[in-house]
Design a protein around this motif. Structure first.
Motif, PDB file in Angstrom:
ATOM      1  N   GLU A  46       0.250  -0.909   0.163  1.00 33.47           N
ATOM      2  CA  GLU A  46       0.278   0.165  -0.161  1.00 33.47           C
ATOM      3  C   GLU A  46       0.948   0.994   0.072  1.00 33.47           C
ATOM      4  O   GLU A  46       0.609   2.387  -0.454  1.00 33.47           O
ATOM      5  N   GLU A  47       1.947   0.803   0.748  1.00 31.71           N
ATOM      6  CA  GLU A  47       2.608   2.205   0.231  1.00 31.71           C
ATOM      7  C   GLU A  47       3.213   2.419  -0.221  1.00 31.71           C
ATOM      8  O   GLU A  47       3.909   4.311  -0.610  1.00 31.71           O
ATOM      9  N   MET A  48       3.580   1.436  -1.805  1.00 31.05           N
ATOM     10  CA  MET A  48       4.477   1.963  -2.585  1.00 31.05           C
ATOM     11  C   MET A  48       3.416   2.269  -3.589  1.00 31.05           C
ATOM     12  O   MET A  48       3.746   1.521  -5.013  1.00 31.05           O
ATOM     13  N   ASN A  49       2.265   2.374  -2.872  1.00 30.52           N
ATOM     14  CA  ASN A  49       0.500   2.349  -3.979  1.00 30.52           C
ATOM     15  C   ASN A  49       0.546   1.693  -4.919  1.00 30.52           C
ATOM     16  O   ASN A  49       0.555   1.269  -6.370  1.00 30.52           O
ATOM     17  N   TYR A  50       1.446  -0.098  -4.977  1.00 34.57           N
ATOM     18  CA  TYR A  50       0.725  -1.222  -5.801  1.00 34.57           C
ATOM     19  C   TYR A  50       1.718  -0.666  -7.183  1.00 34.57           C
ATOM     20  O   TYR A  50       1.045  -1.123  -7.942  1.00 34.57           O
ATOM     21  N   GLU A  51       2.917  -0.511  -7.025  1.00 35.01           N
ATOM     22  CA  GLU A  51       3.417  -0.104  -8.253  1.00 35.01           C
ATOM     23  C   GLU A  51       4.902  -0.243  -8.335  1.00 35.01           C
ATOM     24  O   GLU A  51       5.587  -0.656  -6.546  1.00 35.01           O
ATOM     25  N   ILE A  52       5.256  -1.078  -9.265  1.00 35.33           N
ATOM     26  CA  ILE A  52       6.952  -1.951  -9.101  1.00 35.33           C
ATOM     27  C   ILE A  52       7.692  -0.524 -10.440  1.00 35.33           C
ATOM     28  O   ILE A  52       6.577   0.185 -10.897  1.00 35.33           O
ATOM     29  N   THR A  53       8.287   0.513  -9.846  1.00 33.69           N
ATOM     30  CA  THR A  53       9.323   0.739 -10.616  1.00 33.69           C
ATOM     31  C   THR A  53      10.047   0.481 -11.653  1.00 33.69           C
ATOM     32  O   THR A  53      11.027  -0.514 -11.241  1.00 33.69           O
ATOM     33  N   GLY A  54      10.269   0.288 -12.853  1.00 32.64           N
ATOM     34  CA  GLY A  54      10.424  -0.272 -14.092  1.00 32.64           C
ATOM     35  C   GLY A  54      11.623   0.518 -14.966  1.00 32.64           C
ATOM     36  O   GLY A  54      11.406   1.278 -14.882  1.00 32.64           O
ATOM     37  N   ILE A  55      11.871   0.210 -16.056  1.00 32.85           N
ATOM     38  CA  ILE A  55      13.308   0.520 -16.877  1.00 32.85           C
ATOM     39  C   ILE A  55      11.909   1.124 -18.169  1.00 32.85           C
ATOM     40  O   ILE A  55      11.350   1.019 -17.795  1.00 32.85           O
ATOM     41  N   GLU A  56      12.773   1.106 -19.138  1.00 29.69           N
ATOM     42  CA  GLU A  56      12.344   1.290 -20.287  1.00 29.69           C
ATOM     43  C   GLU A  56      11.442   0.587 -20.789  1.00 29.69           C
ATOM     44  O   GLU A  56      11.359  -0.855 -20.906  1.00 29.69           O
ATOM     45  N   ALA A  57      10.400   1.076 -21.676  1.00 27.32           N
ATOM     46  CA  ALA A  57       9.089  -0.109 -21.847  1.00 27.32           C
ATOM     47  C   ALA A  57       9.465  -0.757 -23.286  1.00 27.32           C
ATOM     48  O   ALA A  57      10.758  -0.805 -23.600  1.00 27.32           O
ATOM     49  N   GLY A  58       9.073  -1.781 -22.781  1.00 23.29           N
ATOM     50  CA  GLY A  58       9.669  -2.934 -24.078  1.00 23.29           C
ATOM     51  C   GLY A  58      11.197  -3.715 -23.401  1.00 23.29           C
ATOM     52  O   GLY A  58      11.220  -4.598 -24.297  1.00 23.29           O
ATOM     53  N   ALA A  59      11.499  -3.539 -22.425  1.00 23.32           N
ATOM     54  CA  ALA A  59      13.051  -3.577 -21.877  1.00 23.32           C
ATOM     55  C   ALA A  59      12.387  -5.303 -21.613  1.00 23.32           C
ATOM     56  O   ALA A  59      11.259  -5.406 -21.004  1.00 23.32           O
ATOM     57  N   GLY A  60      13.002  -6.568 -21.437  1.00 17.49           N
ATOM     58  CA  GLY A  60      12.773  -7.503 -20.984  1.00 17.49           C
ATOM     59  C   GLY A  60      12.000  -7.836 -19.781  1.00 17.49           C
ATOM     60  O   GLY A  60      11.718  -8.671 -19.268  1.00 17.49           O
ATOM     61  N   VAL A  61      13.276  -7.407 -18.531  1.00 15.82           N
ATOM     62  CA  VAL A  61      12.957  -7.344 -17.128  1.00 15.82           C
ATOM     63  C   VAL A  61      11.517  -6.750 -16.652  1.00 15.82           C
ATOM     64  O   VAL A  61      10.934  -6.957 -16.720  1.00 15.82           O
ATOM     65  N   VAL A  62      11.467  -5.906 -17.700  1.00 18.44           N
ATOM     66  CA  VAL A  62       9.635  -5.552 -17.680  1.00 18.44           C
ATOM     67  C   VAL A  62       9.140  -5.722 -18.180  1.00 18.44           C
ATOM     68  O   VAL A  62       7.909  -5.910 -17.249  1.00 18.44           O
ATOM     69  N   LYS A  63       8.701  -6.875 -19.676  1.00 22.30           N
ATOM     70  CA  LYS A  63       8.532  -7.295 -19.781  1.00 22.30           C
ATOM     71  C   LYS A  63       7.229  -8.427 -19.143  1.00 22.30           C
ATOM     72  O   LYS A  63       7.084  -9.145 -18.419  1.00 22.30           O
ATOM     73  N   LEU A 261      20.339 -12.770 -22.927  1.00 28.41           N
ATOM     74  CA  LEU A 261      19.222 -13.509 -23.234  1.00 28.41           C
ATOM     75  C   LEU A 261      19.118 -15.015 -22.659  1.00 28.41           C
ATOM     76  O   LEU A 261      20.172 -15.246 -21.790  1.00 28.41           O
ATOM     77  N   PRO A 262      18.228 -16.045 -21.876  1.00 31.31           N
ATOM     78  CA  PRO A 262      17.246 -15.772 -23.374  1.00 31.31           C
ATOM     79  C   PRO A 262      16.487 -15.448 -22.553  1.00 31.31           C
ATOM     80  O   PRO A 262      15.382 -15.334 -23.385  1.00 31.31           O
ATOM     81  N   GLY A 263      16.321 -14.469 -21.362  1.00 27.59           N
ATOM     82  CA  GLY A 263      14.979 -13.897 -21.126  1.00 27.59           C
ATOM     83  C   GLY A 263      14.732 -12.688 -21.647  1.00 27.59           C
ATOM     84  O   GLY A 263      13.559 -12.224 -22.015  1.00 27.59           O
ATOM     85  N   THR A 264      15.833 -11.237 -20.664  1.00 30.47           N
ATOM     86  CA  THR A 264      15.414 -10.128 -21.478  1.00 30.47           C
ATOM     87  C   THR A 264      14.647  -9.434 -22.469  1.00 30.47           C
ATOM     88  O   THR A 264      14.290  -8.815 -23.439  1.00 30.47           O
ATOM     89  N   HIS A 265      15.808 -10.668 -23.408  1.00 28.63           N
ATOM     90  CA  HIS A 265      15.870  -9.901 -24.996  1.00 28.63           C
ATOM     91  C   HIS A 265      15.341 -10.824 -25.928  1.00 28.63           C
ATOM     92  O   HIS A 265      15.347 -11.466 -26.809  1.00 28.63           O
ATOM     93  N   GLY A 266      14.852 -12.356 -25.445  1.00 28.85           N
ATOM     94  CA  GLY A 266      14.361 -12.894 -25.796  1.00 28.85           C
ATOM     95  C   GLY A 266      13.463 -13.146 -27.308  1.00 28.85           C
ATOM     96  O   GLY A 266      13.693 -13.276 -28.247  1.00 28.85           O
ATOM     97  N   ASP A 267      12.232 -11.902 -27.409  1.00 31.89           N
ATOM     98  CA  ASP A 267      10.922 -12.319 -28.172  1.00 31.89           C
ATOM     99  C   ASP A 267      12.028 -11.293 -29.454  1.00 31.89           C
ATOM    100  O   ASP A 267      11.880 -11.657 -30.224  1.00 31.89           O
TER     101      ASP A 267
END
Length: 308
Positions: A46-63, A261-267
């Motif tokens: 609740e303190e974090m407002n149910y939010e994960i702080t990400g990096i660039e949209a489209g990055a594998g870790v964000v996906k 690879l294989p995860g972050t840039h897999g697609d």
């Protein structure tokens, strides 16, 4: 030389000081935990407002983080806020300074594990996968056109500790180029293995692309400096993830040493693998996942609470 439409490729105007902050932890750092004992008893969620702080949209870790909000029932109502690697690092630093809760999309090697006491949240559903490799990709035909550059890129291989050394120097104020030169001077034996069997050239143009991550800033500058010392005229260009892969696959640049690879840039690999050449891993033991400060009493993704 690389002459694509700059707007289409979304090239960053410059590198922020935050982005080039340096030093990083090994792939093991922050990964150990003692089991899911925290349970978010103080309602960090609740303190974090149910939010994960990400990096660039489209990055594998964000996906992967976005997938986690779908796969984990307790992340119902959570969102992944995308921005940039630098903005994520800034938000993390501010939260730690104030000892506030924060969940970020993280990866190792990265300087933040050396600077802060952090840990990966356990991922029982294995949404983020296991260890990754950072691989080298080059355009088709490079071996025939520029065999010496091809061989250096093919033989480039180092460790997380090597990368950390370069990033740490940058973090302490050394320029990217000077940090690369310093590492090369102190590790000439490794560099000799990269250039073994090659001949020096005179002004042959080579362009490398990379994504604006601290790790890839370090590796690309080191490789660029080695190529320069062998007589190449080298240009390095920062791009977003998708355009980076596209540039290599379309033959617009020589290559990159920044493929996770294989995860972050897999697609992206699946999309472009038939139009480029995979030269294999240049670093083993990379990792991605959700990262929190160690002072947070949570050990697993499952300890977080759904939005109310």
């Amino acid at each position: 030389m690389f002459n694509l439409n700059l707007k289409r490729l979304g090239i960053a105007a410059g590198l922020s000081l935050t982005l080039v902050a340096a030093g990083c932890g090994s792939s093991d750092e922050g990964s150990e935990s003692s089991g899911s004992e925290g349970g978010d008893s103080t309602n960090y969620s609740e303190e974090m407002n149910y939010e994960i702080t990400g990096i660039e949209a489209g990055a594998g870790v964000v996906k992967a983080a976005q997938t986690a909000t779908e796969e984990y029932e307790n992340l119902a109502g959570w969102e992944v806020a995308t921005s940039s690697s630098g903005a994520m690092a800034t938000a993390l630093g501010e939260a730690i300074e104030n000892e506030e809760p924060i969940v970020v999309t993280g990866w190792t090697p990265h300087w933040k594990f050396a600077k802060y006491d952090l840990k990966y949240l356990e991922d029982p559903k294995e949404v983020f996968g296991g260890e990754e490799q950072i691989k080298t990709m080059v355009r088709k035909g490079l071996e025939g056109d520029k065999p010496n550059a091809y061989k250096i890129l093919d033989q480039f291989n180092w460790t997380a500790k090597d990368m950390e050394t370069v990033m740490l120097d940058i973090n302490e104020g050394t320029s990217e180029q000077e940090a690369a030169k310093k590492w090369i001077e102190n590790n000439q034996d490794k560099v000799d293995e990269w250039t073994k069997g090659t001949e020096k050239v005179e002004g042959t143009e080579v362009e490398l692309v990379y994504v604006n991550w601290d790790s890839e800033i370090a590796s690309t500058n080191v490789v660029a400096e080695v190529l320069k010392q062998q007589g190449f005229e080298v240009t390095i260009t920062p791009l977003d993830n998708g355009p980076m892969w596209e540039a290599v696959a379309e033959g617009e640049v020589a290559g990159m040493v920044a493929a996770w690879l294989p995860g972050t840039h897999g697609d992206l690999y699946e999309q472009h693998k038939d139009n480029l050449e995979d030269l294999g891993a240049n670093l083993e033991g990379a990792k991605i996942g959700l990262v929190v400060p160690k002072y947070m009493d949570v050990e697993s993704i499952e300890d977080l609470k759904p939005a109310e």
